[in-house]
Design a protein around this motif. Structure first.
Motif, PDB file in Angstrom:
ATOM      1  N   ASP A  85      -3.792  -3.558  -6.911  1.00  0.00           N
ATOM      2  CA  ASP A  85      -2.775  -4.281  -7.919  1.00  0.00           C
ATOM      3  C   ASP A  85      -3.127  -5.351  -9.299  1.00  0.00           C
ATOM      4  N   GLY A 286       5.716   1.342 -14.717  1.00  0.00           N
ATOM      5  CA  GLY A 286       4.783   1.764 -14.051  1.00  0.00           C
ATOM      6  C   GLY A 286       4.174   2.846 -14.316  1.00  0.00           C
ATOM      7  N   ALA A 288       4.017   5.045 -12.344  1.00  0.00           N
ATOM      8  CA  ALA A 288       4.817   5.914 -11.428  1.00  0.00           C
ATOM      9  C   ALA A 288       4.058   7.114 -10.582  1.00  0.00           C
ATOM     10  N   ASN A 298      10.300  10.767 -17.464  1.00  0.00           N
ATOM     11  CA  ASN A 298      11.005  10.457 -19.316  1.00  0.00           C
ATOM     12  C   ASN A 298       9.679   9.653 -20.145  1.00  0.00           C
TER      13      ASN A 298
HETATM   14  N1  LIG Z   1       2.818  -2.014 -17.325  1.00  0.00           N
HETATM   15  C1  LIG Z   1       1.716  -1.250 -16.616  1.00  0.00           C
HETATM   16  O1  LIG Z   1       0.982  -0.948 -16.281  1.00  0.00           O
HETATM   17  C2  LIG Z   1       2.651  -1.389 -15.296  1.00  0.00           C
HETATM   18  C3  LIG Z   1       4.410  -1.796 -14.818  1.00  0.00           C
HETATM   19  C4  LIG Z   1       4.881  -1.865 -13.755  1.00  0.00           C
HETATM   20  C5  LIG Z   1       3.905  -1.686 -12.252  1.00  0.00           C
HETATM   21  N2  LIG Z   1       2.547  -0.594 -12.526  1.00  0.00           N
HETATM   22  C6  LIG Z   1       2.225  -0.239 -11.930  1.00  0.00           C
HETATM   23  O2  LIG Z   1       2.340   1.253 -11.197  1.00  0.00           O
HETATM   24  C7  LIG Z   1       2.137   1.216 -10.698  1.00  0.00           C
HETATM   25  C8  LIG Z   1       3.531   1.424  -9.302  1.00  0.00           C
HETATM   26  O3  LIG Z   1       4.388   0.933  -9.447  1.00  0.00           O
HETATM   27  P1  LIG Z   1       5.780   0.547  -9.179  1.00  0.00           P
HETATM   28  O4  LIG Z   1       5.779   2.200  -8.945  1.00  0.00           O
HETATM   29  O5  LIG Z   1       6.328  -0.469  -8.593  1.00  0.00           O
HETATM   30  O6  LIG Z   1       6.763   0.910 -10.330  1.00  0.00           O
HETATM   31  P2  LIG Z   1       6.725   2.568 -11.502  1.00  0.00           P
HETATM   32  O7  LIG Z   1       7.325   1.866 -12.710  1.00  0.00           O
HETATM   33  O8  LIG Z   1       5.578   3.083 -11.568  1.00  0.00           O
HETATM   34  O9  LIG Z   1       8.192   3.363 -10.592  1.00  0.00           O
HETATM   35  C9  LIG Z   1       9.161   2.957 -10.325  1.00  0.00           C
HETATM   36  C10 LIG Z   1       9.989   4.042 -10.252  1.00  0.00           C
HETATM   37  O10 LIG Z   1      10.757   4.225 -11.052  1.00  0.00           O
HETATM   38  C11 LIG Z   1      10.190   5.413 -11.892  1.00  0.00           C
HETATM   39  N3  LIG Z   1       9.515   5.536 -13.372  1.00  0.00           N
HETATM   40  C12 LIG Z   1       8.575   4.644 -13.905  1.00  0.00           C
HETATM   41  N4  LIG Z   1       8.811   5.630 -14.626  1.00  0.00           N
HETATM   42  C13 LIG Z   1       9.376   6.778 -15.413  1.00  0.00           C
HETATM   43  C14 LIG Z   1       9.568   7.240 -16.152  1.00  0.00           C
HETATM   44  N5  LIG Z   1       8.728   6.762 -17.511  1.00  0.00           N
HETATM   45  N6  LIG Z   1      10.104   8.744 -15.779  1.00  0.00           N
HETATM   46  C15 LIG Z   1      10.808   8.744 -14.998  1.00  0.00           C
HETATM   47  N7  LIG Z   1      10.791   8.157 -13.938  1.00  0.00           N
HETATM   48  C16 LIG Z   1      10.067   6.474 -13.965  1.00  0.00           C
HETATM   49  C17 LIG Z   1       9.438   6.310 -10.115  1.00  0.00           C
HETATM   50  O11 LIG Z   1       9.311   7.770 -10.390  1.00  0.00           O
HETATM   51  C18 LIG Z   1       9.670   5.711  -9.548  1.00  0.00           C
HETATM   52  O12 LIG Z   1      10.422   6.030  -8.836  1.00  0.00           O
HETATM   53  C19 LIG Z   1       1.605   0.224  -9.436  1.00  0.00           C
HETATM   54  O13 LIG Z   1       0.102   0.302  -9.136  1.00  0.00           O
HETATM   55  C20 LIG Z   1       1.415  -0.699 -10.145  1.00  0.00           C
HETATM   56  O14 LIG Z   1       0.550  -2.294 -11.012  1.00  0.00           O
HETATM   57  C21 LIG Z   1       1.960  -0.704 -13.851  1.00  0.00           C
END
Ligand SMILES: NC(=O)c1ccc[n+]([C@@H]2O[C@H](COP(=O)([O-])OP(=O)(O)OC[C@H]3O[C@@H](n4cnc5c(N)ncnc54)[C@H](O)[C@@H]3O)[C@@H](O)[C@H]2O)c1
Length: 363
Positions: A85, A286, A288, A298
């Motif tokens: 990450d 992120g 997801a 979403n």
């Molecule tokens: N800005 C960015 O690019 C960013 C921000 C946060 C995390 N990340 C990266 O994403 C990856 C996953 O990280 P994570 O799991 O901690 O965070 P995440 O935001 O991807 O997911 C967290 C939770 O929220 C849900 N979720 C996220 N976006 C959603 C959407 N649009 N609709 C419905 N549900 C949603 C996911 O299913 C999960 O259960 C990691 O590699 C992390 O480094 C990137």
């Protein structure tokens, strides 16, 4: 003459691809309805973790040079299991925000009709605030090192240094005060931790107090980050503009969007206020991986980020129309699964476009 906005589209990883496609559909619809006033020219960049697998880097070497002439960047999310990450984040997203001096990160926390909040108060209290995140220094300055001691395995040392400059603090505080002046409740809450972090955070506090003198019409408070996390839950009605350092705002804005019902609803704008570089608009969430590829993510956070992009271009009426269409969609119960509905990404997007077609026709 038609104004063409050139946008660099970087969906990157996981659900980023789905939500950026949805956001572009909505923005293109808004442009179509503008009677030739403006249009979007989208250029696609396939940077991200798949690009890394092929090229050993997150983006092209001349990527920043290519991006710098765009009017804006529309960004999905970065991060996948094939890349650590910290490499994916620094190699793409932070590479852009840091080098394009996008020092102000705006993260509105909006409570939408029809979306149940875990916060009981949200049922009968008007709640709407915005987190202003210092986006260029603080805890994410990237300063530090590892293995400084050279004492071998088991004795490693790592330093992660937070950087606070008076100029950096002042510009983000002024930005927060200016934003507060545009809102119904003219108040700025500064988030600090100066009781424990006696150098950087004390400079942050002192700068806040000095800048506040220039805005006697704006109410202020200074709240420790631990107390602020409690306040988000217990007294969110007290909040209007919340200004915080890079790490503190990152954490608090996720808390805010969870309170509003889902991380998938939260929008974000990384702004270079001087407009020397393009600004970048992206959802807070992120990639997801747990739901990617299923068509159920979403799209609202990304579409609402598109509304922030419209605002950035001075298209305020269109931005409000997109926000109203989002509200009409959630109020009508068109919700994705993580907020208790059954709708797909496409269905929510189409419903927003449908609501927009009424709004833009009657405007
Ligand atoms: N800005 C960015 O690019 C960013 C921000 C946060 C995390 N990340 C990266 O994403 C990856 C996953 O990280 P994570 O799991 O901690 O965070 P995440 O935001 O991807 O997911 C967290 C939770 O929220 C849900 N979720 C996220 N976006 C959603 C959407 N649009 N609709 C419905 N549900 C949603 C996911 O299913 C999960 O259960 C990691 O590699 C992390 O480094 C990137």
């Amino acid at each position: 003459m038609t104004q063409t906005y050139r946008i660099a589209s970087i969906p990157a990883d996981g659900v980023g691809k789905e939500v950026i496609a949805a956001g572009r559909k909505v923005l293109d619809f808004v442009a179509e309805q503008s009677n030739g006033e403006f249009t979007f020219q989208w250029d696609d960049f396939d940077w991200g973790s798949e690009y890394y697998a092929r090229h050993g880097k997150m983006m092209a070497d001349d990527g920043l040079d290519t991006l710098k002439d765009y009017d804006a960047i529309y960004f999905g999310a970065v991060g996948w299991s094939n890349v650590p990450d910290h490499i994916s984040l620094w190699g793409l997203r932070l590479n852009i925000t840091q080098n394009f001096d996008q020092w102000a990160n705006i993260r509105p926390v909006k409570f939408l009709p029809g979306v149940q909040s875990p916060l009981r108060k949200a049922d009968d209290t008007e709640l709407d605030w915005v987190v202003v995140r210092e986006n260029s220094e603080g805890e994410y300055a990237g300063l530090g090192g590892r293995n400084l001691s050279g004492r071998g395995p088991g004795n490693e040392v790592a330093l992660q240094t937070a950087l606070f400059t008076e100029k950096g603090c002042e510009r983000i505080h002024r930005f927060a005060f200016e934003l507060a002046r545009t809102r119904t409740v003219k108040k700025v809450s500064s988030v600090t931790k100066s009781n424990a972090q006696q150098y950087g955070m004390v400079l942050w506090d002192e700068t806040f107090q000095r800048v506040a003198l220039d805005y006697p019409d704006v109410a202020t408070e200074s709240v420790l980050v631990d107390a602020m996390s409690a306040k988000f839950i217990l007294h969110p009605e007290d909040l209007s503009v919340v200004v915080a350092s890079n790490l503190n705002a990152d954490i608090l804005s996720d808390l805010g969007s969870a309170l509003a019902g889902s991380l998938g609803l939260a929008a974000s704008a990384n702004i270079n206020p001087e407009r020397r570089f393009p600004s970048m608009f992206e959802p807070v969430h992120g990639s997801a991986p747990d739901i990617a590829g299923q068509g159920i993510s979403n799209p609202i956070g990304t579409i609402a980020s598109g509304a922030l992009m419209l605002d950035h271009f001075g298209l305020h009426a269109q931005a409000r129309a997109v926000e109203a269409a989002i509200e009409a969609t959630t109020a009508a119960g068109h919700l994705t699964r993580e907020i208790g509905g059954t709708a797909t990404t496409d269905q929510v997007t189409d419903s927003i476009i449908e609501a927009l077609s009424h709004a833009l026709v009657s405007a």
